[in-house]
Design a protein around this motif. Structure first.
Motif, PDB file in Angstrom:
ATOM      1  N   GLU A   1       0.804  -1.211   0.000  1.00 43.16           N
ATOM      2  CA  GLU A   1       0.000   0.000   0.000  1.00 43.16           C
ATOM      3  C   GLU A   1       0.839   1.264   0.000  1.00 43.16           C
ATOM      4  N   MET A   2       2.159   1.163   0.216  1.00 45.10           N
ATOM      5  CA  MET A   2       3.026   2.331   0.185  1.00 45.10           C
ATOM      6  C   MET A   2       3.924   2.369  -1.054  1.00 45.10           C
ATOM      7  N   VAL A   3       3.823   1.349  -1.918  1.00 39.09           N
ATOM      8  CA  VAL A   3       4.683   1.286  -3.099  1.00 39.09           C
ATOM      9  C   VAL A   3       4.143   2.242  -4.168  1.00 39.09           C
ATOM     10  N   PRO A   4       4.982   3.105  -4.739  1.00 35.90           N
ATOM     11  CA  PRO A   4       4.510   4.038  -5.762  1.00 35.90           C
ATOM     12  C   PRO A   4       4.162   3.324  -7.065  1.00 35.90           C
ATOM     13  N   GLN A   5       3.305   3.949  -7.856  1.00 33.06           N
ATOM     14  CA  GLN A   5       2.854   3.362  -9.116  1.00 33.06           C
ATOM     15  C   GLN A   5       4.017   3.065 -10.056  1.00 33.06           C
ATOM     16  N   ASP A   6       5.004   3.937 -10.081  1.00 31.57           N
ATOM     17  CA  ASP A   6       6.128   3.739 -10.988  1.00 31.57           C
ATOM     18  C   ASP A   6       6.805   2.394 -10.743  1.00 31.57           C
ATOM     19  N   ALA A   7       6.841   1.976  -9.484  1.00 33.83           N
ATOM     20  CA  ALA A   7       7.430   0.673  -9.148  1.00 33.83           C
ATOM     21  C   ALA A   7       6.456  -0.461  -9.424  1.00 33.83           C
TER      22      ALA A   7
ATOM     23  N   ASN B   1      -2.462  11.550   7.631  1.00 34.22           N
ATOM     24  CA  ASN B   1      -1.854  12.536   6.742  1.00 34.22           C
ATOM     25  C   ASN B   1      -2.439  12.330   5.334  1.00 34.22           C
ATOM     26  N   ARG B   2      -1.865  12.983   4.343  1.00 38.10           N
ATOM     27  CA  ARG B   2      -2.354  12.822   2.962  1.00 38.10           C
ATOM     28  C   ARG B   2      -2.239  11.350   2.564  1.00 38.10           C
ATOM     29  N   VAL B   3      -3.337  10.776   2.136  1.00 37.71           N
ATOM     30  CA  VAL B   3      -3.383   9.340   1.864  1.00 37.71           C
ATOM     31  C   VAL B   3      -2.628   9.000   0.589  1.00 37.71           C
ATOM     32  N   HIS B   4      -1.858   7.917   0.667  1.00 41.73           N
ATOM     33  CA  HIS B   4      -1.219   7.352  -0.532  1.00 41.73           C
ATOM     34  C   HIS B   4      -2.183   6.333  -1.115  1.00 41.73           C
ATOM     35  N   TRP B   5      -2.791   6.673  -2.261  1.00 41.10           N
ATOM     36  CA  TRP B   5      -3.714   5.760  -2.937  1.00 41.10           C
ATOM     37  C   TRP B   5      -2.937   4.928  -3.951  1.00 41.10           C
ATOM     38  N   ILE B   6      -3.153   3.628  -3.938  1.00 43.73           N
ATOM     39  CA  ILE B   6      -2.417   2.740  -4.834  1.00 43.73           C
ATOM     40  C   ILE B   6      -2.675   3.106  -6.297  1.00 43.73           C
ATOM     41  N   SER B   7      -3.903   3.490  -6.617  1.00 42.66           N
ATOM     42  CA  SER B   7      -4.228   3.847  -8.003  1.00 42.66           C
ATOM     43  C   SER B   7      -3.910   5.305  -8.307  1.00 42.66           C
ATOM     44  N   GLU B   8      -3.227   5.987  -7.384  1.00 42.46           N
ATOM     45  CA  GLU B   8      -2.772   7.377  -7.510  1.00 42.46           C
ATOM     46  C   GLU B   8      -3.854   8.414  -7.235  1.00 42.46           C
TER      47      GLU B   8
ATOM     48  N   GLN C   1      -9.924  18.615   2.146  1.00 47.29           N
ATOM     49  CA  GLN C   1      -9.421  19.286   0.948  1.00 47.29           C
ATOM     50  C   GLN C   1      -7.934  19.070   0.734  1.00 47.29           C
ATOM     51  N   ASP C   2      -7.188  18.851   1.818  1.00 45.58           N
ATOM     52  CA  ASP C   2      -5.744  18.673   1.690  1.00 45.58           C
ATOM     53  C   ASP C   2      -5.339  17.223   1.415  1.00 45.58           C
ATOM     54  N   GLY C   3      -6.316  16.347   1.177  1.00 42.21           N
ATOM     55  CA  GLY C   3      -6.003  14.955   0.871  1.00 42.21           C
ATOM     56  C   GLY C   3      -5.917  14.057   2.082  1.00 42.21           C
TER      57      GLY C   3
ATOM     58  N   ALA D   1      -2.641   4.170  17.817  1.00 42.53           N
ATOM     59  CA  ALA D   1      -1.499   4.977  18.258  1.00 42.53           C
ATOM     60  C   ALA D   1      -1.017   5.877  17.131  1.00 42.53           C
ATOM     61  N   LEU D   2      -0.544   7.052  17.505  1.00 43.90           N
ATOM     62  CA  LEU D   2       0.036   7.975  16.537  1.00 43.90           C
ATOM     63  C   LEU D   2       1.251   7.338  15.873  1.00 43.90           C
ATOM     64  N   GLY D   3       1.421   7.594  14.588  1.00 49.91           N
ATOM     65  CA  GLY D   3       2.578   7.068  13.866  1.00 49.91           C
ATOM     66  C   GLY D   3       2.313   5.755  13.161  1.00 49.91           C
ATOM     67  N   GLN D   4       1.252   5.034  13.559  1.00 50.86           N
ATOM     68  CA  GLN D   4       0.890   3.820  12.845  1.00 50.86           C
ATOM     69  C   GLN D   4       0.246   4.196  11.508  1.00 50.86           C
ATOM     70  N   PHE D   5       0.161   3.216  10.618  1.00 48.85           N
ATOM     71  CA  PHE D   5      -0.477   3.446   9.324  1.00 48.85           C
ATOM     72  C   PHE D   5      -1.847   2.770   9.299  1.00 48.85           C
ATOM     73  N   ALA D   6      -2.864   3.544   8.937  1.00 46.60           N
ATOM     74  CA  ALA D   6      -4.192   2.988   8.693  1.00 46.60           C
ATOM     75  C   ALA D   6      -4.243   2.568   7.234  1.00 46.60           C
ATOM     76  N   VAL D   7      -4.505   1.291   6.996  1.00 51.75           N
ATOM     77  CA  VAL D   7      -4.539   0.747   5.639  1.00 51.75           C
ATOM     78  C   VAL D   7      -5.997   0.478   5.276  1.00 51.75           C
ATOM     79  N   PHE D   8      -6.420   0.972   4.113  1.00 49.45           N
ATOM     80  CA  PHE D   8      -7.830   0.953   3.732  1.00 49.45           C
ATOM     81  C   PHE D   8      -8.125  -0.120   2.692  1.00 49.45           C
ATOM     82  N   TYR D   9      -9.299  -0.736   2.830  1.00 47.61           N
ATOM     83  CA  TYR D   9      -9.732  -1.809   1.945  1.00 47.61           C
ATOM     84  C   TYR D   9     -11.163  -1.581   1.506  1.00 47.61           C
ATOM     85  N   LYS D  10     -11.465  -2.066   0.315  1.00 44.82           N
ATOM     86  CA  LYS D  10     -12.834  -2.116  -0.183  1.00 44.82           C
ATOM     87  C   LYS D  10     -13.058  -3.520  -0.689  1.00 44.82           C
TER      88      LYS D  10
END
Length: 277
Positions: A38-44, A168-175, A208-210, A224-233
């Motif tokens: 879920e954190m890998v950029p599209q380019d990769a 923070n601003r969400v990293h979406w796998i589909s960009e 508005q800020d993503g 806890a602060l600093g953990q990553f919330a990972v989203f699923y559908k």
């Protein structure tokens, strides 16, 4: 040449040929894969191949046994700190950080129960080993400014449970954010913040800020602060955001309701004034 974006559904097709499907909900095997992808950029992702096909960890070990790769079979599961191994966490951290002594304080009555060597040695939800106390106490809050660690007497204490967070601003796998979220500014989905934990139904509210607010259908233990919330559908991993803010705990909300009720009762017990004419 620009390659098209890759969605998790397309990754699923790749995985059927070249990786474990444990990235998808409910599958067993390489259980932390989705918490990495879920954190890998599209380019990769556009150029990524997964060499192990739709194989579980158990099946890979079977292949290793058939090929006499005994060192693979004998290797123990990693249960400690990643790349560090299983060792005393406090001693390990204090090799690199200076101790910052502080107090263990009861969340219920602010009573000092003991001392510790640094608030950074504890994570929310873990048992706090407080000298001289036989009953278990659990970390529910930390004050990094004063160095205090607040604890509660039960593993299911309401101070451990929250149903609201902001990332923070969400990293979406589909960009891009899902169309439903863009259109309605809200979307039902699921999330988790630890691997192997059950998915939690939630509602995302897009800012508005993503960034997003995440409202869980039921309160979740030890956010806890600093953990990553990972989203699923459904079976698809959508992306993730780092947790920056937490809503009030169930204990704080209960105290607020109690105080409000007492105040209301007290005002009702006094003499009533007639209406102002």
């Amino acid at each position: 040449m620009q390659l098209p974006p890759v969605t998790m559904q397309e990754l699923r097709r790749k995985m059927k040929k070249s990786f474990s499907r444990s990235t998808l909900r409910g599958q067993k095997g390489f259980s932390e894969t989705d918490l990495k992808l879920e954190m890998v950029p599209q380019d990769a992702l556009r150029r990524t191949l997964f060499p192990l096909g739709g194989l579980t960890k158990e099946f890979v070990k079977k292949i290793a046994a058939e090929n006499r790769l005994h060192h693979v079979l004998q290797k123990k599961e990693s249960m400690g700190i990643c790349f560090v191994g299983k060792r005393n966490f406090e001693n390990f951290i204090l090799q690199y950080l200076q101790p910052r002594p502080g107090k263990f304080i009861s969340i219920e009555d602010n009573k000092v129960l003991g001392t510790h060597q640094g608030w950074f040695l504890y994570t929310l939800g873990q048992r706090a080993n407080i000298g001289g106390l036989h009953e278990p106490w659990y970390v529910v809050e930390k004050d990094s400014t004063k160095g205090d660690v607040f604890v509660a007497p039960r593993t299911d204490h309401p101070a451990l449970y929250r149903d609201l967070l902001r990332t923070n601003r969400v990293h979406w796998i589909s960009e891009e954010p899902p169309l439903t979220l863009v259109r309605d500014k809200m979307m039902e989905c699921q999330f988790r913040f630890r691997h192997q934990m059950a998915l939690v139904p939630c509602v995302l509210t897009l800012n508005q800020d993503g960034t997003v607010w995440v409202t869980a259908v039921k309160a979740v233990r030890a956010l806890a602060l600093g953990q990553f919330a990972v989203f699923y559908k459904g079976d698809e991993c959508l992306g993730s955001g780092k947790i920056l803010r937490l809503g009030p705990s169930a204990y704080t909300l209960q105290k607020g309701k109690t105080s409000s009720a007492v105040a209301t009762k007290s005002s009702g017990d006094g003499p009533r004034s007639g209406p102002t004419l």
